[in-house]
Design an enzyme around this catalytic site. Structure first.
Site, PDB file in Angstrom:
ATOM      1  N   GLY A  17      80.529  43.793 -49.186  1.00 40.59           N
ATOM      2  CA  GLY A  17      79.394  44.306 -48.432  1.00 40.59           C
ATOM      3  C   GLY A  17      79.724  44.556 -46.979  1.00 40.59           C
ATOM      4  O   GLY A  17      78.880  44.360 -46.103  1.00 40.59           O
ATOM      5  N   ALA A  18      80.948  45.032 -46.705  1.00 41.96           N
ATOM      6  CA  ALA A  18      81.403  45.166 -45.312  1.00 41.96           C
ATOM      7  C   ALA A  18      81.181  46.551 -44.725  1.00 41.96           C
ATOM      8  O   ALA A  18      81.666  46.839 -43.637  1.00 41.96           O
ATOM      9  CB  ALA A  18      82.880  44.796 -45.217  1.00 41.96           C
ATOM     10  N   SER A  19      80.455  47.410 -45.402  1.00 42.54           N
ATOM     11  CA  SER A  19      80.253  48.761 -44.873  1.00 42.54           C
ATOM     12  C   SER A  19      79.183  48.807 -43.787  1.00 42.54           C
ATOM     13  O   SER A  19      79.081  49.781 -43.044  1.00 42.54           O
ATOM     14  CB  SER A  19      79.881  49.731 -46.003  1.00 42.54           C
ATOM     15  OG  SER A  19      78.680  49.340 -46.639  1.00 42.54           O
ATOM     16  N   ARG A  20      78.385  47.734 -43.701  1.00 42.08           N
ATOM     17  CA  ARG A  20      77.317  47.722 -42.674  1.00 42.08           C
ATOM     18  C   ARG A  20      76.882  46.283 -42.425  1.00 42.08           C
ATOM     19  O   ARG A  20      77.324  45.341 -43.086  1.00 42.08           O
ATOM     20  CB  ARG A  20      76.115  48.557 -43.132  1.00 42.08           C
ATOM     21  CG  ARG A  20      75.461  48.070 -44.428  1.00 42.08           C
ATOM     22  CD  ARG A  20      74.235  48.899 -44.788  1.00 42.08           C
ATOM     23  NE  ARG A  20      74.601  50.261 -45.114  1.00 42.08           N
ATOM     24  CZ  ARG A  20      74.854  50.694 -46.349  1.00 42.08           C
ATOM     25  NH1 ARG A  20      74.749  49.853 -47.383  1.00 42.08           N
ATOM     26  NH2 ARG A  20      75.177  51.929 -46.575  1.00 42.08           N
ATOM     27  N   GLY A  21      76.016  46.086 -41.457  1.00 36.17           N
ATOM     28  CA  GLY A  21      75.368  44.802 -41.220  1.00 36.17           C
ATOM     29  C   GLY A  21      76.304  43.667 -40.873  1.00 36.17           C
ATOM     30  O   GLY A  21      77.294  43.834 -40.154  1.00 36.17           O
ATOM     31  N   ASP A  74      81.680  47.382 -56.658  1.00 34.43           N
ATOM     32  CA  ASP A  74      80.417  46.771 -57.062  1.00 34.43           C
ATOM     33  C   ASP A  74      80.790  45.382 -57.573  1.00 34.43           C
ATOM     34  O   ASP A  74      81.517  45.266 -58.563  1.00 34.43           O
ATOM     35  CB  ASP A  74      79.755  47.595 -58.161  1.00 34.43           C
ATOM     36  CG  ASP A  74      78.408  47.045 -58.614  1.00 34.43           C
ATOM     37  OD1 ASP A  74      78.156  45.822 -58.412  1.00 34.43           O
ATOM     38  OD2 ASP A  74      77.605  47.806 -59.176  1.00 34.43           O
ATOM     39  N   TYR A 168      64.894  34.983 -56.140  1.00 35.99           N
ATOM     40  CA  TYR A 168      65.784  35.171 -54.983  1.00 35.99           C
ATOM     41  C   TYR A 168      66.399  33.845 -54.556  1.00 35.99           C
ATOM     42  O   TYR A 168      67.603  33.767 -54.265  1.00 35.99           O
ATOM     43  CB  TYR A 168      65.019  35.795 -53.817  1.00 35.99           C
ATOM     44  CG  TYR A 168      65.843  35.899 -52.549  1.00 35.99           C
ATOM     45  CD1 TYR A 168      66.983  36.702 -52.499  1.00 35.99           C
ATOM     46  CD2 TYR A 168      65.484  35.193 -51.405  1.00 35.99           C
ATOM     47  CE1 TYR A 168      67.744  36.792 -51.342  1.00 35.99           C
ATOM     48  CE2 TYR A 168      66.244  35.277 -50.245  1.00 35.99           C
ATOM     49  CZ  TYR A 168      67.373  36.085 -50.216  1.00 35.99           C
ATOM     50  OH  TYR A 168      68.129  36.164 -49.069  1.00 35.99           O
ATOM     51  N   LYS A 172      70.422  33.021 -54.309  1.00 41.52           N
ATOM     52  CA  LYS A 172      71.111  32.627 -53.078  1.00 41.52           C
ATOM     53  C   LYS A 172      71.672  31.217 -53.196  1.00 41.52           C
ATOM     54  O   LYS A 172      72.783  30.938 -52.716  1.00 41.52           O
ATOM     55  CB  LYS A 172      70.160  32.704 -51.881  1.00 41.52           C
ATOM     56  CG  LYS A 172      69.800  34.093 -51.430  1.00 41.52           C
ATOM     57  CD  LYS A 172      71.013  34.972 -51.147  1.00 41.52           C
ATOM     58  CE  LYS A 172      71.796  34.587 -49.917  1.00 41.52           C
ATOM     59  NZ  LYS A 172      72.861  35.573 -49.596  1.00 41.52           N
TER      60      LYS A 172
END
Length: 413
Positions: A17-21, A74, A168, A172
């Site tokens: 998930g390193a493309s943003r945020g 993914d 959720y 987590k």
């Protein structure tokens, strides 16, 4: 903000998930040391609503001194993860650090959460974290100072963190249980820790849930990146910890946290899973202009009617246009009853009884807490997280309600 020390120079980080945020922020922090970063994320083509791709992230990483390897991944797909891991090893010679950042969120109750969303959260958060760790571990075990860092919360069994979004929370906490187990399983070989923000962080996901105005209550992604950098710079003996970003940085000498705020001085929205200091939060809210509930005798119409009189005075067509929601308040206690707030049509309306159309969100709480909420003493998010408020329906609209309360406080409620 925390200065780089060069300790991650030459290290290879595999970040999901390193493309943003937050994922990208951690990548950029490491890249400033000259680290190699594998950007393992799904977004290869620009998303219509979300900024950045694995390729734009790679450009940013290389611009600050790092080396980047963008990989379409993914984390639910074992073959994609395995291919990215092998490509990382072939390109950089190994993997030193894994950051499990990829995550999915759906803040709805059991009956309102489709199984497709349950499977998505469990597949990305829990299974994806476990699987990515499993496939990276053979290479991490060859590193001189290997780390796994999961962006997941402390395991807190307070029921308030389950009652409104059980699926959720399970997903987590699954990430956190990976920390609990793997830290002990690989003690002395790989450091395994968890990191969680103390306050809400301004990300695309937060903006989608809370609207553009939620940013003022958030901190920048840099605070999580700085805390992650500190953790990843530790020896492998530093393992099995469930850490909070602000606490980590305080322990390493950071004292100025306003530099991390989107709007310095503005009250901050606490994140999930950390039991809030409600008394301190109330004092902080009052310090920023909220008016305490009066101890004088309430007007003859009653405190709830008095509150709605003020609401009617501040709503208008602009508020309706910005909100587009119908609220129903099911109040219990001394001044119990059903009230509504229509911010979806015309110039808005409010009053006692059922709303004119089906409510988008139903908020159930004690009438005393309702008065505190609209006077600024108790934020809806704080009331929700402490179990004083139950919400059914659109969580985004529940957060938007805070904007109206801010206007009411200006009207000197």
């Amino acid at each position: 903000m925390l200065q780089n020390t060069g300790k991650l120079a030459g290290c290879t980080l595999f970040i999901t998930g390193a493309s943003r945020g937050i994922g990208k922020a951690i990548a950029l922090k490491a890249a400033k040391d000259g680290a190699n970063v594998v950007i393992a994320a799904k977004t290869a083509e620009p998303h219509p609503k979300l900024p950045g791709t694995i390729f734009t992230a790679a450009q940013e990483i290389e611009a600050v001194g790092g080396k980047a390897l963008p990989c379409v991944v993914d984390v639910r797909d074992e073959q994609q993860i395995d291919a990215a891991v092998q490509k990382a090893v072939n390109t950089f010679g190994g993997i030193d650090i894994l950051v499990n950042n990829a995550s999915a969120i759906q803040l709805t109750g059991t009956l309102a959460t489709p199984m497709k969303k349950v499977d998505l959260m469990l597949g990305i958060n829990l299974r994806g974290t476990y699987l990515t760790s499993k496939l990276c571990l053979p290479h991490l075990l060859k590193s001189r100072n290997p780390h796994i860092l999961n962006l997941s919360p402390p395991l807190n069994l307070n029921p308030i963190w389950f009652q409104n979004h059980t699926a959720y929370t399970m997903a987590k906490y699954g990430m956190s249980m990976c920390v609990l187990g793997m830290a002990e399983e690989f003690r002395g070989q790989v450091a395994v820790n968890a990191l969680w923000p103390k306050t809400a962080i301004e990300t695309a996901a937060m903006e989608m849930m809370g609207g553009a105005g939620v940013g003022a209550q958030c901190r920048k992604v840099d605070i999580v990146a700085d805390a992650a950098y500190t953790i990843l710079s530790q020896p492998i003996s530093y393992t099995g910890h469930f850490l909070v970003d602000e606490d980590v940085l305080r322990e390493h000498g950071v004292r100025d946290f306003d530099s991390y705020a989107i709007q310095p001085g503005h009250p901050l929205l606490p994140d999930f899973f950390l039991d809030p200091e409600t008394e301190g939060a109330a004092k902080q809210t009052q310090a920023h202009g909220a008016t305490p509930t009066s101890t004088d005798t309430p007007p003859s119409d009653g405190p709830i009617e008095n509150t709605f009189n003020i609401i009617r005075g501040v709503i208008n067509a602009d508020v309706v246009k910005a909100t587009q929601g119908v609220y129903q308040f099911d109040l219990s206690g001394e001044h119990g009853g059903v009230w509504f707030l229509d911010l979806k049509s015309g110039a808005g309306s409010a009053g006692q009884g059922q709303p004119p159309v089906k409510a988008d969100v139903v908020m159930s709480m004690d009438s005393a807490n309702f008065s505190k909420m609209f006077s600024g003493q108790l934020k809806p998010t704080m009331a929700f997280m402490t179990g004083k408020l139950r919400i059914k329906g659109d969580m985004t609209l529940a957060i938007k309600l805070e904007k109206l309360m801010a206007r009411m406080n200006k009207a000197k409620l």
